[in-house]
Scaffold this active site. Structure first.
Site, short mmCIF file in Angstrom:
data_model
loop_
_atom_site.label_atom_id
_atom_site.label_comp_id
_atom_site.label_asym_id
_atom_site.label_seq_id
_atom_site.Cartn_x
_atom_site.Cartn_y
_atom_site.Cartn_z
CB THR A 408 -0.95 0.00 1.23
OG1 THR A 408 -1.64 -1.20 1.25
CG2 THR A 408 -1.92 1.12 1.23
CD GLU A 428 -3.81 -7.40 1.25
OE1 GLU A 428 -3.84 -6.47 2.08
OE2 GLU A 428 -3.14 -8.42 1.45
N1 GLU Z 1 -5.38 -4.50 2.61
C1 GLU Z 1 -4.92 -3.63 3.62
C2 GLU Z 1 -6.03 -2.81 4.21
O1 GLU Z 1 -6.93 -2.47 3.52
C3 GLU Z 1 -3.89 -2.70 3.12
C4 GLU Z 1 -2.72 -3.46 2.66
C5 GLU Z 1 -1.48 -2.94 3.23
O2 GLU Z 1 -1.40 -1.83 3.73
O3 GLU Z 1 -0.54 -3.68 3.13
O4 GLU Z 1 -6.00 -2.49 5.33
#
Ligand code: GLU
Length: 597
Positions: A408, A428
């Site tokens: 992210t 993700e």
């Molecule tokens: N999927 C995570 C979320 O929505 C974010 C992924 C990440 O920061 O590595 O919290």
């Protein structure tokens, strides 16, 4: 992808354009702190920050600059962000003096059932099988977020803001150590898909540091979005390509492993909407910032706003019940306990608010925080996992924190008029699903792995199970703080569930302890998630404070690096200070339109 040696691109730039701009000769500098006037941008990447600043210089506002920066990150940080993913955008509108949010979260296809991630034996499918699959690909929300944000609060067209990122994709960027390393770490699964290998492993290997990486397919994708708007994605040819790829990912010859398939349809894409949601809001006492502030964040389906907000409320309640403390160990103990309590409630109550009730006003009420705060003991650590919302009693069973990725990216922008954006976007995991949409230059997300495959505690309701058209719970915590009704601070971070601890840490350092923002961003990090152990960077664990906390009973797992935050602050003289990481993820890039000094 085409890879060229750095020197060759300078030569070709001379031939093509007749001059060598800094962007062609190499990347703009990585400055972690910039102070000045006229607007600001901070992101993890110098090219992206430069493109955001260029939009501001061309008269764009903070929203225009944020979308341009995000699209540029889709070029230079394709493993963390891009049109194949989603995110959450919080903005302050200087004209109305109000804070808004956009939920651009990826969404499960209509065909997804609650047991989608369970095998025939009723047990959760192996996590790695979900990660490298199209079963976990959610309907992307990023193109809709960009278009909606510009329509709501921007001044430029999508075509205008995409022009800089499109030419960046065409001319390329200089590969740094981070991009090289992330490619190497993902090379094995990238090789399973022909489209991904062609783009990121063009001659069989990761691009070398100093190479120039171009992505002409992504440039064409941006041009299509510029020409046709997000309809090119939600029903148009880009959307059809996404649906085809989810149905039949381009497996390389000889790949024998089974790739789980999702059931995304064109209808899933045409019905997608980026949603405006009411921001979370708490009033925090903020003694280190000279008085109360209003903290606004992202509501469900992100847990960022409620969890950070509840933890801040608990800290205020402890101060009210026991008195403020200036002891650094006690202050940090309170922060960790507050985070554990807030995480317990997050896991019990936060999911997609369009599918079930999420009691956000309860979670954010000062009375609720006062009940949670009375559990704190200054001399000992609450046994983990702490149970959710059981008032001033201990016992019961908490929900262990499910896995979330560590990828992210976050960006912040501000303009001369005082508009502010705090935007976190993601695909993700680092590299998402590992599947590039053939010929389109972007990776598909694997965001649906953020659902709980099965209830985290048997017999207890889990608000985050898969479901048709449902958005998985997130931890993203883009935050904007107002003081006396005016913008004061914006912050956020990547890092899956650690995002909450990183954002809380920056806010507590700056707002409660009066630490300056660059130091608050650089300080060693800790991420308390109500688990058996607390992740913390080695410099945190090995400090006198870390050792004193361990002696009290806190259990730390050293983690090399947590988060890669960016933030900005409006200073008393009216200037703005943009702040990026000095070291994490190779260091970020902060810039202002008119630097001071
Ligand atoms: N999927 C995570 C979320 O929505 C974010 C992924 C990440 O920061 O590595 O919290």
């Amino acid at each position: 992808m085409r890879r060229r040696a750095g020197a060759a691109v300078v030569f070709s730039a001379v031939l093509t354009f007749g001059f060598v701009s800094p962007a062609h000769a190499g990347s703009p500098p990585r400055e972690p702190v910039a102070t000045g006037f006229g607007g600001a941008v901070a992101s993890v990447d110098p090219d992206a920050t430069a493109i955001g600043l260029d939009v501001l210089r061309r008269g764009g506002n903070a929203v225009d600059a944020a979308i341009a920066t995000a699209a540029a990150l889709g070029v230079t940080e394709p493993y963390s962000a891009g049109v194949g993913g989603g995110g959450f955008l919080v903005s302050y509108d200087a004209r109305t003096g109000t804070v808004h949010t956009l939920d651009g979260r990826e969404t499960a296809p209509a065909a997804m059932t609650q047991d989608a991630f369970l095998g025939d034996d009723g047990k959760p499918l192996p996590f790695a099988d979900l990660v490298n699959s199209t079963l976990s690909v959610g309907v992307p929300g990023t193109p809709a977020t960009w278009e909606r944000a510009l329509a709501d609060q921007g001044t430029m067209s999508l075509a205008d803001v995409l022009s800089g990122p499109r030419s960046l994709a065409e001319r390329g960027f200089v590969v740094d150590q981070e991009f090289h390393d992330q490619t190497v770490e993902n090379a094995q699964r990238f090789r399973d898909f022909t489209s991904t290998a062609q783009l990121f492993l063009a001659d069989g290997n990761a691009p070398r540091v100093g190479d120039v990486f171009t992505n002409p397919d992504l440039a064409r994708t941006y041009q299509l979005l510029a020409d046709q708007g997000s309809g090119a994605f939600y029903g148009g040819e880009l959307g059809r390509a996404v649906v085809d790829t989810v149905a039949a990912p381009p497996l390389a010859d000889g790949v024998t492993r089974e790739v789980l398939r999702g059931g995304m349809t064109l209808d899933d894409l045409t019905s997608y909407q980026a949603r405006q949601r009411v921001p979370t809001h708490v009033v925090h006492q903020a003694p280190g910032a000279g008085g109360p502030v209003d903290v606004y964040g992202m509501p469900a389906p992100s847990s960022g706003g409620t969890t950070v907000g509840e933890a801040l409320n608990v800290l205020d309640a402890v101060d009210a019940q026991r008195g403020a403390t200036s002891d650094p160990v006690q202050s940090e103990h309170r922060k960790l306990e507050a985070a554990a309590l807030a995480f317990a409630d997050r896991n019990r109550y936060v999911g997609d608010p369009d599918v079930q009730d999420v009691p956000q006003s309860m979670l954010l009420s000062p009375e609720f925080a006062a009940q949670r705060a009375c559990l704190l003991d200054p001399g000992s650590v609450l046994p983990r996992p702490v149970a959710p919302a059981e008032g001033c009693t201990t016992g019961g069973t908490g929900t262990p924190e499910p896995y979330e990725g560590t990828s992210t990216t976050h960006l912040v922008t501000a303009d001369a008029a005082g508009n502010v954006v705090s935007y976190t976007l993601t695909i993700e995991q680092t590299g998402g699903s590992g599947i590039v949409v053939p010929g389109r230059g972007f990776l598909l997300n694997n965001e649906l792995t953020d659902f709980s495959a099965a209830p985290a505690v048997a017999g207890r309701p889990d608000p985050n199970l898969p479901g048709p058209g449902k958005r998985p719970r997130s931890s993203m915590a883009p935050t904007i703080v107002l003081k006396d009704g005016r913008p004061f601070l914006a912050a956020g971070s990547p890092g899956g569930a650690t995002i909450i601890g990183t954002t809380l840490g920056i806010l507590v350092d700056r707002l409660d302890r009066g630490v300056d923002l660059p130091t608050a961003v650089a300080n060693p990090r800790v991420s308390e998630q109500n688990g058996a152990a607390t992740s913390a960077e080695p410099a945190y664990v090995d400090s006198p404070r870390g050792r004193a906390l361990a002696a009290m009973g806190h259990v730390f797992t050293p983690t090399e690096e947590i988060g890669a935050a960016v933030a900005l602050e409006f200073l008393p003289d009216g200037s703005v200070q943009a702040v990026a990481e000095p070291v994490r993820r190779g260091g970020g890039a902060a810039g202002v339109v008119h630097p001071l000094g």
